[in-house]
Write a protein that holds these residues in place. Structure first.
Motif, PDB file in Angstrom:
ATOM      1  N   ALA A 187       0.837  -1.199   0.000  1.00  0.00           N
ATOM      2  CA  ALA A 187       0.000   0.000   0.000  1.00  0.00           C
ATOM      3  C   ALA A 187       0.872   1.250   0.000  1.00  0.00           C
ATOM      4  N   LEU A 188       0.464   2.221  -0.824  1.00  0.00           N
ATOM      5  CA  LEU A 188       1.048   3.563  -0.806  1.00  0.00           C
ATOM      6  C   LEU A 188      -0.031   4.494  -0.247  1.00  0.00           C
ATOM      7  N   VAL A 189       0.227   5.094   0.901  1.00  0.00           N
ATOM      8  CA  VAL A 189      -0.818   5.856   1.580  1.00  0.00           C
ATOM      9  C   VAL A 189      -0.497   7.337   1.550  1.00  0.00           C
ATOM     10  N   ASP A 190      -1.553   8.141   1.601  1.00  0.00           N
ATOM     11  CA  ASP A 190      -1.394   9.591   1.698  1.00  0.00           C
ATOM     12  C   ASP A 190      -1.046   9.962   3.141  1.00  0.00           C
ATOM     13  N   ALA A 191      -0.858  11.236   3.377  1.00  0.00           N
ATOM     14  CA  ALA A 191      -0.410  11.701   4.690  1.00  0.00           C
ATOM     15  C   ALA A 191      -1.478  11.535   5.770  1.00  0.00           C
ATOM     16  N   ASP A 192      -2.763  11.451   5.393  1.00  0.00           N
ATOM     17  CA  ASP A 192      -3.810  11.387   6.406  1.00  0.00           C
ATOM     18  C   ASP A 192      -3.830  10.014   7.070  1.00  0.00           C
ATOM     19  N   PRO A 193      -4.114   9.952   8.375  1.00  0.00           N
ATOM     20  CA  PRO A 193      -4.076   8.674   9.112  1.00  0.00           C
ATOM     21  C   PRO A 193      -5.142   7.692   8.669  1.00  0.00           C
ATOM     22  N   ASP A 194      -6.237   8.176   8.072  1.00  0.00           N
ATOM     23  CA  ASP A 194      -7.302   7.268   7.644  1.00  0.00           C
ATOM     24  C   ASP A 194      -6.804   6.298   6.571  1.00  0.00           C
ATOM     25  N   SER A 195      -5.924   6.788   5.688  1.00  0.00           N
ATOM     26  CA  SER A 195      -5.397   5.917   4.630  1.00  0.00           C
ATOM     27  C   SER A 195      -4.578   4.775   5.226  1.00  0.00           C
TER      28      SER A 195
END
Length: 680
Positions: free
Chosen positions: A85-93
């Protein structure tokens, strides 16, 4: 060049294809294929059409359905497939990725972490493939060995701590047992007793320590019904079910008639499949002959393998491998007679030995072998592959080598012939890229001798245009012909030695001198020349001053000259290269970067160095028609070059259809597929 085991398919799920393109550029592995999917249906369709090795999802609010669909599809596969997974800065991702049970997770805005994560999983998967392939190969060898063991007429058993753990049918028959279960676990002392001075109990203790008697032992053997017979027992180290053990071979003395002994010796010394000598007998013969070598002759060892062996195996199938080997041996026997000790040295390598007074005799035999295989059509079940052969040759010479050295040298030469495309032979010469200082010293002496005795020969490799029939550039390089031989040593063989020995600038000077002679002959005064120089020459002030004088004296017209440097040799010396370009560009010379690999960043290279041409690596020509990724990469490189008004030169291509592919990619300059030697 990436092998088939290197290729991996990555399912890349995102709602924006550009993100996946950026990731592909960061990772930079040409053997990875990214299969983009932006909907759950696209994910399902991709999984049905391709074997996926890694799942990769860019997780953010808009791609949660893609994450769920990818995780579900991968978990339903029979084999485990990692999900990254490549996630954005927000913790929800990150939380969503954790709930999906991903095997790896990094932030999409971290350009260092992304390739580190992907490359680590790629490395693990490739290692797993290699391990599986190795296990399959070992299993195949073991199965074939067991079949030979079961069908052997020799009475053979395996012992562990003196106890029977295996016996073949001939052994059971000789001792009167119907089934191995009757014999399993019995001590060999229950079947044998010494008829001489050997204490079998002490012998068994020695066997447990790995001490194997060199000669057969006279024994009295006892059959299951109590009948005794005199025999000889031979012991040798072996393995069974992966564990070390001792092999015992029992021969009844009554079997020792001259005719039977001759037959047994033939079985021991010959390959069962091909009827040729086996490796042990061949090496034993070499050792014996070299121990009493004639003073006026040299031993030549020749090895042969079919070119493109892996492709042939895929075409005919693993089950038909024995047929392939057998027909190869039959062709080999038409050229090599019994006096040359024709041998099956390993699974797919055949060997011969020849005593010669003149090494041209060995070269003639090597040439006949190449011709005897070239274009032959085999009939293997329902397949009819056309074959060629790669032949390697090593000659002992005045200073005779050992058998092991000659075999190693011949194998090295055979591999060189295979790398050069096969359908040829190569005579062994020491490689200067060896870690052994003796080889470097020998190459240094040979290269200095060649420079002092004018043993380099200039060749021209024309470069033409698909758009302009009048366009022509001649790339020049030198080939090495030593000791009055007709055999030509290609630069791929001696250039690494010249670089390691510090002789590259002197070899470049020799190349320039030959080109000057050709131009001054008046036959080619109007031609354009691509002159490749080595990276170390950039730092050789004496060469640069001398070369400048050559141009100022118009012995080489600068306006007709394109000076080339191999990208791998100058990538870390770009300041020196730019100074060279500035110095000689002011005098009208043009410049080229050569051997640009598939993963070469053309836009970055051209940003730092002012050149007029780039020439793609020769590896690209052989893969152009078979690999879509190669075509895409060439097209991208050509586009980057065109943006800076730089022309791209393609290497030699295999067929005319590749020319159309190059045209579509924006490449119109191609090196012709022939070479003409100059008498300079």
């Amino acid at each position: 060049m990436a092998s088939g085991n290197d290729n991996l398919n990555i399912l890349a799920a995102d709602d924006d294809a550009s993100t996946i393109g950026e990731i592909r550029d960061l990772v930079g592995d040409a053997a990875l294929q990214y299969l983009f999917a932006d909907t759950p249906n696209a994910i399902s369709r991709t999984m049905e059409e391709h074997d996926i090795d890694i799942g990769l999802v860019h997780v953010h609010e808009g791609t949660l359905p893609l994450l769920e669909a990818t995780a579900r599809q991968l978990r339903n596969e029979r084999r485990p497939i990692p999900l990254l997974a490549l996630v954005d800065a927000d913790p929800d991702s990150a939380a969503a990725a954790a709930r999906a049970g991903v095997e790896g997770c990094v932030r999409v805005d971290d350009p260092k972490a992304i390739p580190r994560l992907v490359c680590e999983w790629v490395r693990l998967l490739r290692e797993q493939r290699e391990q599986r392939a190795a296990l399959e190969a070992v299993s195949d060898i073991q199965e074939r060995y067991n079949l030979l063991l079961e069908s052997s007429r020799e009475a053979i058993a395996y012992l562990h701590q003196g106890l029977h753990i295996y016996a073949n049918p001939s052994y059971l028959e000789k001792f009167g047992y119907e089934d191995f279960e009757e014999l399993e676990g019995l001590s060999v002392l229950d079947l044998l007793s010494s008829s001489g001075d050997v204490d079998l109990k002490k012998l068994l203790k020695s066997l447990a320590r790995g001490e194997i008697p060199e000669a057969p032992i006279e024994v009295v053997a006892v059959r299951e019904d109590g009948e005794e017979f005199h025999a000889r027992a031979e012991f040798s180290p072996s393995r069974y079910a992966g564990e070390p053990c001792t092999q015992i071979m029992v021969r009844e003395k009554s079997e020792a008639s001259a005719e039977l002994q001759q037959e047994l010796e033939k079985l021991r010394s010959h390959d069962l499949l091909t009827g040729l000598l086996n490796r042990q007998a061949f090496i034993r013969s070499l050792h014996e002959e070299l121990s009493d070598a004639p003073e006026d002759r040299s031993m030549a060892v020749l090895l042969l393998m079919l070119s493109n062996q892996d492709d042939l195996h895929r075409k005919v199938g693993t089950s038909a491998t024995d047929l392939l080997v057998k027909q190869t041996a039959e062709l080999f026997g038409k050229v090599v007679d019994e006096r040359m000790l024709p041998t099956r040295l390993s699974d797919h390598v055949l060997a011969a030995r020849l005593w010669v007074e003149d090494r041209r005799e060995a070269e003639q035999l090597a040439s006949r072998l190449v011709e005897g295989f070239s274009g032959q059509i085999l009939e293997i079940r329902d397949k009819s592959p056309t074959i060629t052969a790669s032949v390697g040759m090593a000659i002992g010479g005045a200073q005779m080598f050992s058998a092991d050295e000659l075999l190693g040298q011949a194998e090295s030469a055979m591999q060189e012939a295979e790398r050069a495309g096969g359908n040829s032979y190569v005579r062994y010469r020491p490689r200067a890229d060896s870690a052994d200082a003796g080889d470097v010293a020998q190459w240094t002496e040979q290269l200095r001798h060649a420079l002092n005795n004018d043993e380099f020969r200039l060749v021209r490799l024309p470069i033409t245009s698909m758009e302009d029939d009048s366009f022509r550039i001649h790339e020049v390089e030198t080939r090495l012909r030593m000791e009055g031989s007709d055999e030509i040593v290609l630069p791929e063989t001696w250039r690494p030695a010249a670089l390691q020995a510090g002789l590259a600038p002197e070899v470049d000077r020799n190349l320039v001198e030959h080109l000057v002679q050709l131009v001054e002959s008046g036959n080619h005064s109007d031609d354009d020349w691509l002159l490749p120089l080595s990276g170390p020459t950039l730092g050789e002030d004496s060469f640069i001053d001398w070369f400048q004088q050559i141009l100022e004296d118009e012995r080489l017209p600068a306006r007709k000259l394109i000076v080339g440097f191999r990208e791998a040799e100058v990538r870390d010396n770009q300041r020196e290269l730019q100074r060279f370009v500035t110095r000689f560009g002011a005098r009208g010379a043009r410049f080229a970067l050569l051997d640009i690999p598939l993963d070469g960043k053309v836009d970055l290279l051209l940003k730092n160095v002012d050149v007029d041409f780039i020439k793609l690596d020769s590896d690209i020509g052989s893969r152009l028609g078979r690999d879509d990724r190669v075509r895409e990469t060439v097209e991208a490189q050509a586009k980057a070059a065109a943006e800076r008004d730089v022309r791209v030169i393609a290497p030699k291509v295999e067929n005319t259809s590749d020319l159309a592919t190059l045209w579509q990619c924006g490449v119109t300059l191609v090196q012709d597929d022939f070479v003409r030697e100059e008498e300079t």
